[in-house]
Scaffold this motif. Structure first.
Motif, PDB file in Angstrom:
ATOM      1  N   SER A  33      17.200 130.789  14.308  1.00  0.00           N
ATOM      2  CA  SER A  33      16.164 131.396  15.141  1.00  0.00           C
ATOM      3  C   SER A  33      15.189 130.372  15.720  1.00  0.00           C
ATOM      4  N   PHE A  34      15.323 129.128  15.293  1.00  0.00           N
ATOM      5  CA  PHE A  34      14.334 128.124  15.690  1.00  0.00           C
ATOM      6  C   PHE A  34      14.665 127.548  17.068  1.00  0.00           C
ATOM      7  N   GLU A  41       4.046 127.319   6.762  1.00  0.00           N
ATOM      8  CA  GLU A  41       3.534 127.182   8.127  1.00  0.00           C
ATOM      9  C   GLU A  41       4.497 127.730   9.176  1.00  0.00           C
ATOM     10  N   MET A  42       5.791 127.654   8.905  1.00  0.00           N
ATOM     11  CA  MET A  42       6.757 128.084   9.917  1.00  0.00           C
ATOM     12  C   MET A  42       6.905 129.601  10.006  1.00  0.00           C
ATOM     13  N   PHE A  61      10.642 133.865  13.433  1.00  0.00           N
ATOM     14  CA  PHE A  61      11.496 133.427  12.322  1.00  0.00           C
ATOM     15  C   PHE A  61      11.845 131.934  12.486  1.00  0.00           C
ATOM     16  N   ASP A  62      10.800 131.121  12.667  1.00  0.00           N
ATOM     17  CA  ASP A  62      10.995 129.698  12.952  1.00  0.00           C
ATOM     18  C   ASP A  62      11.537 128.922  11.753  1.00  0.00           C
ATOM     19  N   TYR A  98       7.257 144.162   5.595  1.00  0.00           N
ATOM     20  CA  TYR A  98       7.936 142.901   5.848  1.00  0.00           C
ATOM     21  C   TYR A  98       8.215 142.766   7.337  1.00  0.00           C
ATOM     22  N   SER A  99       8.578 141.564   7.761  1.00  0.00           N
ATOM     23  CA  SER A  99       8.899 141.332   9.178  1.00  0.00           C
ATOM     24  C   SER A  99      10.246 141.965   9.520  1.00  0.00           C
ATOM     25  N   PRO A 100      10.288 142.801  10.555  1.00  0.00           N
ATOM     26  CA  PRO A 100      11.591 143.319  11.004  1.00  0.00           C
ATOM     27  C   PRO A 100      12.425 142.187  11.602  1.00  0.00           C
ATOM     28  N   TRP A 101      13.697 142.148  11.249  1.00  0.00           N
ATOM     29  CA  TRP A 101      14.604 141.145  11.817  1.00  0.00           C
ATOM     30  C   TRP A 101      14.751 141.379  13.323  1.00  0.00           C
TER      31      TRP A 101
END
Length: 619
Positions: free
Chosen positions: A538-539, A114-115, A532-533, A75-78
């Protein structure tokens, strides 16, 4: 005892360290010396989101049934761990073995939204895998992408070796067997990709050339390698009941977004809403056998210890054995403290009766998705729902004891007028008014109607793929029109209204229908710190706008223009079964406000019957 990739010192410093340690109940451990293929299965978002995804659970289980494959999760690391890994040069690792992802044979990434595109680059970057497929060597994993966003893979084309178009249970075994043979042969990476391109449903982007017209539209999309087909055909599981299904899904250590057993009752949808990509790309509708589902429910609850079971499908009310299945779940599990979740139901007498049995009515809210406020707009989008249906359903719910209702709408749909926008507030008010028609002594306090608007995004393979979008300012203006109308309503104290973020909607639209030139914008946005958009905190829209400016790519070209009827789209090389001719016919009917009956009422000749099964062949 497994050696963790992160030290105790690091784990103590970061938020939710349980995201990264693995070792959960039902996680699969194997001896790496006894397998031929190691597959890292990635969801490019945080653990809690990724652990809730059914598709990954199915593939994880299916791959690990093979003795020659060990599939692990990534998974993506925060942000906190991301920074530590960069500062200390710690490579991204898989949860089960804690081994670096770059040691694996495959990195499979599911692309749901997509984000999350910049997160895909984060995964590659932290894994020390070259971002561009053209720069990879035999030392790097084969990077393969799948999921709904793979139906327009072009914005990500440079970053992936292969895209898998269709359902994962179909040709993955063929690909894995091919890889084993290739590994023994000592041939080049390109040779493997050539052989993979010959497997139905697999798209290798580097084997295709793209040319553009002077106005920026696509001129041609042609194979540059004899092994690559001109058309890539979506792969479909025709017998879903016989398809692999995870009887012992991994149980997360921390609360996941969906912490429950998930029963997929059917695939596809008969409804034909013209904005809905899933309703088109997952055709035809295929139901799972109800007796098999009962067996799955028993086994999965026993193997996980979960206290909730949820039915999964695009439109649960259309499952022909729903009544039998739900009554079984109530009889079998209600007394054992198991909650039953029924999303995607159309609100009718049966659904409300069922929900009253499985929910605490006083505490729960009901969700309707009219999508549009006016009947004219609901006909344009082919929603198949009248105002009478909505008010009748709401009335039955109120009489059954519910006082909280959520209403979901879309703004910015094709042909939308100000009158259509204002009707969102007026319909919400009429729903509230229906509550106050109940005699006062029979009501349960005040009612609360919460209306939400998302902004319309035209998606590939929908009848609205030709439609223009608006600027973020225009979306916000439309939301303001609706909000003002809410303030004018009689029952405004019972009404709440909120709306989705307009800036992310614009970006989602660019990437949904983008071509290969969008890839350099994604890469530049990542370089500028976008990550993390899809998370509000985070955006950073200004970084994205800077990325467009730096790369010379015009947002307006992708969003603000209506496509010509004969324009070549970046995704036209994919055959999803549903024909472009049918989609255009539906666009024309939308412009005239004509409704198309659902698939069970009348076949519309969309093309999905070519796969066999589903309602296409019923009767």
């Amino acid at each position: 005892m497994r050696k963790l990739a992160l030290s105790d010192e690091i784990l103590l410093k970061i938020e939710k360290p349980a995201r990264y340690i693995g070792g959960e109940v039902n996680a699969v451990m194997k001896d790496e010396e006894k397998v031929d293929i190691r597959f890292a299965m990635c969801f490019p978002d945080v653990y809690e989101i990724g652990m809730s995804h059914l598709g990954i659970q199915i593939l994880y289980d299916m791959f690990n049934r093979r003795e020659d494959v060990w599939c692990e999760r990534v998974y993506s690391p925060w942000h906190d761990l991301d920074q530590v890994m960069r500062d200390e040069n710690i490579p991204l690792f898989a949860l089960e073995s804690q081994d670096p992802v770059r040691k694996f044979d495959f990195l499979g990434i599911t692309i749901q939204f997509e984000m999350c595109y910049t997160n895909i680059l984060q995964i590659l970057d932290l894994s020390h895998i070259p971002l561009h497929a053209a720069d990879r060597t035999e030392e790097d994993p084969i990077v393969i992408g799948g999921g709904p966003c793979a139906y327009n893979p072009e914005p990500l084309a440079e970053f992936f070796d292969i895209f898998y178009i269709g359902e994962g249970e179909t040709v993955y075994d063929q690909l894995l067997d091919l890889y084993k043979e290739w590994k023994k042969s000592g041939q080049s990476r390109i040779r493997f990709l050539e052989q993979a391109a010959e497997i139905p449903g697999l798209y290798v982007p580097m084997f295709y050339n793209v040319d553009y017209n002077e106005d920026g539209t696509l001129r041609s999309f042609t194979p540059n390698n004899t092994h690559a087909p001109e058309k890539v055909k979506k792969q479909v599981v025709t017998g879903v009941t016989e398809a692999p299904y995870p009887m012992s899904p991994v149980v997360p250590f921390i609360k996941a977004t969906q912490d429950r057993v998930v029963l997929e009752i059917q695939r596809g949808c008969i409804r034909g809403c013209r904005f809905c990509q899933a309703g088109m790309i997952y055709r035809p509708t295929r139901e799972r056998n109800v007796d098999k589902l009962k067996e799955y429910a028993r086994t999965m609850l026993k193997n996980t210890g979960h206290e909730e079971i949820s039915l999964s499908s695009l439109s649960s009310s259309d499952y022909s054995e729903l009544k039998e299945l739900v009554l079984f779940l109530i009889d079998e599990f209600r007394e054992k403290g198991i909650n039953i979740s029924l999303p995607s139901l159309r609100i009718d007498a049966f659904s409300l009766d069922v929900m009253s049995r499985v929910q605490d009515v006083r505490k729960s809210s009901l969700t309707f998705a009219p999508e549009a406020g006016s009947q004219r707009m609901r006909d344009v989008i082919n929603k198949g729902l009248t105002e009478e249906d909505i008010l009748e359903g709401a009335g039955q719910a109120f009489e059954g004891g519910w006082t909280k209702v959520k209403l979901y709408f879309m703004l910015g749909l094709p042909t939308e007028t100000e009158e259509d926008m204002r009707e969102i507030a007026r319909l919400s008010d009429r729903v509230a008014r229906r509550y106050y028609e109940i005699p006062k002594e029979q009501r349960h306090g005040k009612c609360q109607i919460t209306a939400s608007s998302s902004f319309f995004v035209p998606k590939p393979f929908t009848p609205f793929q030709w439609a223009p979008m608006y600027t973020a300012d225009e979306y916000v203006r439309r939301a303001a029109v609706v909000k003002h109308e809410f303030q004018e309503q009689l029952n405004r104290k019972s009404l709440r209204y909120n709306w989705h973020d307009a800036e992310t909607t614009v970006l989602e639209g660019v990437m949904a229908r983008g071509d290969r030139r969008i890839g350099r914008v994604i890469e530049e946005a990542y370089r500028l710190g976008c990550l993390f958009d899809s998370w509000t905190e985070s955006f950073h829209n200004e970084r994205w706008m800077k990325a467009f400016e730096n790369t010379g790519v015009d947002i307006a070209f992708y969003n603000l223009r209506e496509r010509a009827e004969d324009e070549l789209f970046p995704w036209d090389f994919i055959d999803i079964g549903v024909s472009r001719k049918f989609l255009r016919r539906e666009w024309d009917k939308a412009m005239e406000g004509q409704v198309t009956p659902n698939c069970r009422m009348q076949c519309s000749g969309c093309g999905a019957a070519s796969f066999g099964g589903g309602v296409c062949y019923e009767g």
